[in-house]
Design an enzyme around this catalytic site. Sequence first.
Site, short mmCIF file in Angstrom:
data_model
loop_
_atom_site.label_atom_id
_atom_site.label_comp_id
_atom_site.label_asym_id
_atom_site.label_seq_id
_atom_site.Cartn_x
_atom_site.Cartn_y
_atom_site.Cartn_z
CG HIS A 136 1.95 -8.71 -5.27
ND1 HIS A 136 3.22 -8.25 -5.19
CD2 HIS A 136 1.83 -10.15 -5.56
CE1 HIS A 136 4.27 -10.11 -5.03
NE2 HIS A 136 3.17 -10.84 -5.49
CG HIS A 159 8.11 -3.53 0.60
ND1 HIS A 159 8.35 -4.40 1.24
CD2 HIS A 159 7.69 -3.81 -1.19
CE1 HIS A 159 8.45 -5.93 0.03
NE2 HIS A 159 7.85 -4.99 -0.84
CG ASP A 170 5.98 -2.30 -9.03
OD1 ASP A 170 6.09 -3.26 -9.67
OD2 ASP A 170 5.19 -2.38 -8.54
N1 CMC Z 1 1.17 5.74 0.29
C1 CMC Z 1 0.54 6.26 1.47
N2 CMC Z 1 0.36 5.65 2.65
C2 CMC Z 1 0.59 4.52 2.91
C3 CMC Z 1 1.41 3.69 1.54
C4 CMC Z 1 1.24 4.44 0.46
N3 CMC Z 1 1.96 4.08 -1.12
N4 CMC Z 1 1.80 2.88 2.15
C5 CMC Z 1 1.30 2.50 3.20
N5 CMC Z 1 0.76 3.72 3.61
C6 CMC Z 1 0.75 4.14 5.11
C7 CMC Z 1 -0.52 3.34 5.65
O1 CMC Z 1 -1.99 4.11 5.39
C8 CMC Z 1 -0.61 3.09 6.57
O2 CMC Z 1 -0.85 4.18 7.28
P1 CMC Z 1 -1.19 4.16 8.90
O3 CMC Z 1 -0.81 3.34 9.53
O4 CMC Z 1 -1.50 4.74 9.72
O5 CMC Z 1 -3.05 3.13 8.96
C9 CMC Z 1 1.04 2.85 6.95
O6 CMC Z 1 1.71 3.71 5.56
C10 CMC Z 1 1.26 1.19 6.90
O7 CMC Z 1 1.22 0.87 5.95
P2 CMC Z 1 0.41 -1.03 5.59
O8 CMC Z 1 -0.61 -0.96 4.49
O9 CMC Z 1 -0.17 -1.10 6.95
O10 CMC Z 1 0.99 -1.54 4.74
P3 CMC Z 1 1.83 -3.13 4.36
O11 CMC Z 1 2.95 -4.26 4.85
O12 CMC Z 1 0.29 -3.48 4.96
O13 CMC Z 1 1.47 -2.00 2.75
C11 CMC Z 1 2.00 -1.82 0.74
C12 CMC Z 1 2.47 -2.50 2.04
C13 CMC Z 1 3.21 -2.22 -0.84
C14 CMC Z 1 0.54 -3.07 0.37
C15 CMC Z 1 1.49 -0.73 0.82
O14 CMC Z 1 2.59 0.28 1.01
C16 CMC Z 1 1.00 -0.41 -0.55
O15 CMC Z 1 -0.44 -0.04 -0.44
N6 CMC Z 1 1.53 0.35 -1.36
C17 CMC Z 1 1.14 1.04 -2.92
C18 CMC Z 1 1.43 -0.15 -3.08
C19 CMC Z 1 2.45 -0.76 -4.28
O16 CMC Z 1 3.34 0.59 -4.47
N7 CMC Z 1 2.21 -1.90 -4.22
C20 CMC Z 1 3.56 -2.81 -4.92
C21 CMC Z 1 4.70 -3.53 -3.76
S1 CMC Z 1 6.65 -3.87 -4.13
C22 CMC Z 1 6.37 -4.75 -5.45
C23 CMC Z 1 5.91 -5.94 -4.86
O17 CMC Z 1 6.62 -6.88 -4.11
O18 CMC Z 1 4.54 -6.67 -4.86
#
Ligand code: CMC
Length: 463
Positions: free
Chosen positions: A285, A324, A380
């Site tokens: 986050h 995201h 970010d």
């Molecule tokens: N790098 C590589 N793969 C990713 C990433 C990433 N940053 N984000 C998602 N994926 C992949 C993930 O492995 C999954 O693959 P699969 O379907 O094969 O399992 C797919 O994309 C969907 O990801 P998810 O984890 O189910 O998506 P989510 O909605 O639960 O997570 C997130 C959203 C923001 C936590 C995630 O994209 C992430 O960890 N990003 C990196 C951390 C980040 O930049 N966070 C800041 C978010 S914006 C500021 C805020 O509001 O906090």
Amino acid sequence: MTASSVPHDSPPAGGPQAGRDVLTVTDERTGRSYEIPIENGTVRASALRQIKVGADDFGLLSYDPAFTATASCRSAITYIDGDAGILRYRGYPIDQLAERSGFLEVSYLLMNGELPDSRQLAEYTDLITHHTFVHENVKKFIDGFHHDAHPMGILVGTVGALSTFYPEAKDYTDPRNRRLQMARLIAKMPTMAAFASRHSRGLPYVYPDNDLSYAGNFLNLMWKMSEPKYEPDPILERALDVLFILHADHEQNCSTNAMRAVGSSRVDPYSAAAAAVAALYGPLHGGANEQVLRMLREIGSVENIPKYVERVKNGEMRLMGFGHRVYKSYDPRARAVRQVAEDVFKVTGLNPLLEVAVELERIALSDEYFIRKNLYPNVDFYTGLIYEAMGFPIEMFPVLFAIGRMPGWLAQWEEGLLDPEQKIARPRQVYIGPAERPYSTIGDRSHSDQSFTEPPPKPIGGD
Ligand code: CMC
């Protein structure tokens, strides 16, 4: 919308009728069909409870770990269309607010629903400006933190501790009292944030300068040394103000959900806000901006990017600042942040890691893995580079996010309190643990090799 829906044993007379806002479901266990009203593209999960196999059946529940498909509230504050990359506060597009408004104006908008006129803005600015000081004892307990304490950890503690200075904050039912606490939280965030930073830098605390703007005063709190009056650079002051606007609200994100959930127990707003700061601290986050910079430093130079991207694709780590839950296209905040970066770098000079970031974005956006998963840069990705160029220590990045997010947390908290449909947040669960079993005395328990510090390799209850 009512939760009522009508069970019936056969499809409606004349067959299904198109154009009705109704979901018809058939429970194949009993053969019974149910009509569940649809409103605003949602059905009430509680409407499922009528679907039972017998009179003493609890009724169906919806199972939605991480709330990926559940609306937890009705809100009039922030609108996001994740596919189109749209973000609006109270109906106003984020790019227009970032270009034409100030942070305090936007915080007023979030909490009051309308942009202030000149008199309202002057009054509100005066109110915030006159609550920037904190009790002297706050300095004392910040002193008690370890010299290298992370400022987000300090902020969680200090925001929560404010509840002990303002015990009247417990009376959340009095609107004037509620608004006073909200103003205090917005006003004191920069002071506590800068104190936390100064503690870890071993510098004396500096008091607020109430002649300065909200962002200008924060720069003063961070950087003033022996000069009698700190003069913020107007471009950096405006850039920080815009960054606060871009972070001010984002509907039901993890920390806002924490604010609403903890606030739903009717605890004071300082305690609820401490929970929100704690949620924001996480690397998925608000902590992501800090992790982006660590990642860019680790990559170091452009030629190392392909290898790093391969490691991400192999599942070794995530590309921080990418992806995201809601945006499946370019995060509109990231677009606006790029403009801010240009302005800031004109004053500070280019951040040498910018080249790595730009190339990393280019490679990722043309890579099949990221395209398939709709992974775009989020807010970010570039903010860390700006904060670093402005001289902020890396640990302060999530703290800057927290300062900007406070009005959003408070608007959402108050909206939740005033919503007659809301109650204490208390989800259900699907129990997957052991069925009842007889207690075994300690000598009769079978020994395995596992210890507390080597927990079971499988998820508890999993196969
Ligand atoms: N790098 C590589 N793969 C990713 C990433 C990433 N940053 N984000 C998602 N994926 C992949 C993930 O492995 C999954 O693959 P699969 O379907 O094969 O399992 C797919 O994309 C969907 O990801 P998810 O984890 O189910 O998506 P989510 O909605 O639960 O997570 C997130 C959203 C923001 C936590 C995630 O994209 C992430 O960890 N990003 C990196 C951390 C980040 O930049 N966070 C800041 C978010 S914006 C500021 C805020 O509001 O906090």
